[in-house]
Design a protein around this motif. Structure first.
Motif, short mmCIF file in Angstrom:
data_model
loop_
_atom_site.label_atom_id
_atom_site.label_comp_id
_atom_site.label_asym_id
_atom_site.label_seq_id
_atom_site.Cartn_x
_atom_site.Cartn_y
_atom_site.Cartn_z
N MET A 148 0.84 -1.22 0.00
CA MET A 148 0.00 0.00 0.00
C MET A 148 0.86 1.25 0.00
O MET A 148 0.62 2.21 -0.73
N ASP A 152 1.18 4.23 -2.92
CA ASP A 152 1.02 5.68 -2.68
C ASP A 152 2.27 6.47 -3.06
O ASP A 152 2.18 7.65 -3.40
N THR A 167 -5.66 8.45 -0.04
CA THR A 167 -4.57 7.59 -0.49
C THR A 167 -4.90 6.19 0.03
O THR A 167 -5.84 6.03 0.83
N ARG A 168 -4.12 5.21 -0.41
CA ARG A 168 -4.35 3.86 0.14
C ARG A 168 -4.17 3.90 1.66
O ARG A 168 -4.91 3.29 2.40
N SER A 171 -7.00 5.53 3.68
CA SER A 171 -8.17 4.67 3.83
C SER A 171 -7.88 3.54 4.82
O SER A 171 -8.77 3.10 5.54
N TYR A 172 -6.61 3.12 4.84
CA TYR A 172 -6.23 2.05 5.77
C TYR A 172 -6.32 2.53 7.22
O TYR A 172 -6.70 1.79 8.11
#
Ligand SMILES: CC(C)=CCC/C(C)=C/CC/C(C)=C/C=C/C(C)=C/C=C/C=C(C)/C=C/C=C(C)/C=C/C=C(C)/C=C/CC(C)(C)O
Ligand SMILES: C[S@@+](CC[C@H](N)C(=O)[O-])C[C@H]1O[C@@H](n2cnc3c(N)ncnc32)[C@H](O)[C@@H]1O
Length: 384
Positions: A148, A152, A167-168, A171-172
């Motif tokens: 991830m 990014d 961004t990944r 969201s994480y």
């Protein structure tokens, strides 16, 4: 022994700037010259420096390749395959379901990176770094998680120029997106990763943190409670509290129940951005929490912790810090770019944290050396 926190940022005395800049300009011009580079690589007194610099620059160019060699080993579970002892390359190839020559490419690469060792009979076994991966399974989880981060970072200049909405990593880590509520299903992945990797640092932090004269420790942003569970085992007299976002606090409660610690820990679900902190603890810990947030969140949080503590109350901040001697790239490069991709927080030096603590009213601010400062350093402070 606690140590005084001193400013680690480079300071340039104005009187010497002219001399320094002239020297730098001369030095850079010389090192940039290909004729000088060729000469220095051959001259006996400079050859060592020239080779080290060439290697250092090559390693920077190749970092992603090295990381992907490790990633392949993790994905293929190669270290566990070799845990019982060295194996011949053709056996490894069969077990990993790889063509023989490709397996050998991987094995030789992993040996060159000190993950594996090649025995005189041609078999491959674990070297120090591969063996360390077995003992710390959360490193493998981090390696997987890096897919991830690297997605990014695919266009780092865009990331530096714009502040993308999503961004990944944002969201994480849904709390980085400043959403009003964080859903239970969105905390499971990051809470699990943090619980697993906490095992690498809790012992180091607790070794350095004086808690024998405290009666109640509250871990703010305490995740699933791995840090508090270790504190509970070391300090049977301590009562414990954990504050985290409601779905995370719920996971912590379940974990404490199944570890038989349900009676010793109170879990509070809430937000330290919006809610008052629970009262009654004479020690508060912030473990890998401060660096996640911008100053606009952390300054009020430190003031709120100060207000929630009784006189003499103790605050502990534990996290990897910027400017750690011997680990500068971990703070400023790795966490600097990680947190930028996540969209929240920044790595801070011990001196920056110390100044923030002073502004929040804390006194007796000291660094307490930990075993592996590159993974976590510890600063304590007291309410007067
Ligand atoms: C046995 C004999 C006779 C001799 C041996 C010689 C000897 C002493 C060898 C030493 C062997 C040894 C003990 C090796 C130990 C190695 C260890 C412990 C290595 C540990 C490595 C740890 C790593 C690589 C940790 C990586 C952590 C990462 C990538 C963490 C990422 C954290 C993130 C992304 C956190 C995110 C949270 C947020 C959002 C920033 O708040
Ligand atoms: C990087 S994790 C660290 C967790 C744990 N302290 C550790 O070191 O394993 C940050 C923690 O802070 C929590 N957190 C983030 N924002 C929060 C908020 N506004 N209020 C309470 N907890 C929050 C997250 O849910 C997460 O558990």
């Amino acid at each position: 022994m606690p140590v005084a926190i001193t400013e680690t940022e480079p300071r340039t005395a104005p009187r010497r700037r002219g001399w320094r800049e002239r020297w730098l300009a001369f030095r850079n011009g010389t090192v940039a010259s290909t004729a000088f580079q060729r000469w220095a690589a051959g001259f006996p007194l400079t050859r060592g420096i020239a080779r080290r610099n060439t290697r250092a620059l090559f390693d920077l160019c190749a970092g992603f390749v090295y990381a992907q060699v490790l990633f392949a080993c993790v994905r293929l579970d190669l270290f566990r395959l070799l845990e019982a002892g060295p194996l011949a390359p053709d056996v490894i190839a069969r077990r990993l379901d790889l063509p023989q020559e490709r397996a050998l490419t991987l094995l030789k690469a992993a040996a060159a990176l000190d993950l594996l060792t090649r025995l005189p009979d041609g078999r491959f076994g674990l070297a120090d770094l591969g063996a360390a991966m077995i003992g710390n399974p959360s490193i493998a989880a981090m390696v997987e998680h890096h897919t991830m981060l690297y997605a990014d970072l695919a266009d780092p200049v865009a990331l530096l120029r714009e502040r993308p909405e999503r961004t990944r990593l944002s969201s994480y880590w849904p709390y980085a997106e400043d959403r009003a509520a964080v859903a239970p299903e969105s905390v499971a992945a990051y809470s699990g990763l943090m619980a697993a990797s906490q095992a690498m640092i809790a012992g180091d932090v607790l070794d350095a943190l004086p808690l024998s004269d405290r009666s109640c420790l509250m871990d703010v942003g305490g995740g699933e409670g791995v840090f508090l569970a270790q504190a509970a085992r070391r300090h049977p007299h301590l009562s414990l509290r954990l504050l985290d976002l409601p779905p995370v606090a719920e996971r912590a409660r379940a974990r404490f129940e199944s570890a038989g610690l349900g009676g010793r820990v109170t879990c509070h679900g809430g937000s330290f951005r919006d809610d008052a902190l629970p009262q009654g603890a004479d020690a508060v810990s912030l473990v890998r929490v401060v660096h996640d947030h911008d100053d606009i969140v952390i300054e009020p949080l430190l003031s709120a912790v100060h207000a929630a503590l009784p006189p003499g109350g103790l605050l502990a901040i534990a996290e990897p810090m910027a400017g750690t001697p011997g680990a500068e790239p971990i703070g400023d490069a790795y966490f600097g770019f990680y947190l930028m991709a996540m969209g929240s927080g920044r790595p801070r030096t011990a001196a920056e944290l110390s100044a923030m603590l002073t502004r929040a009213g804390f006194v007796d601010i000291r660094e307490r050396p930990t075993r592996r400062p590159l993974l976590a350093r510890l600063i304590t402070a007291k309410r007067a």
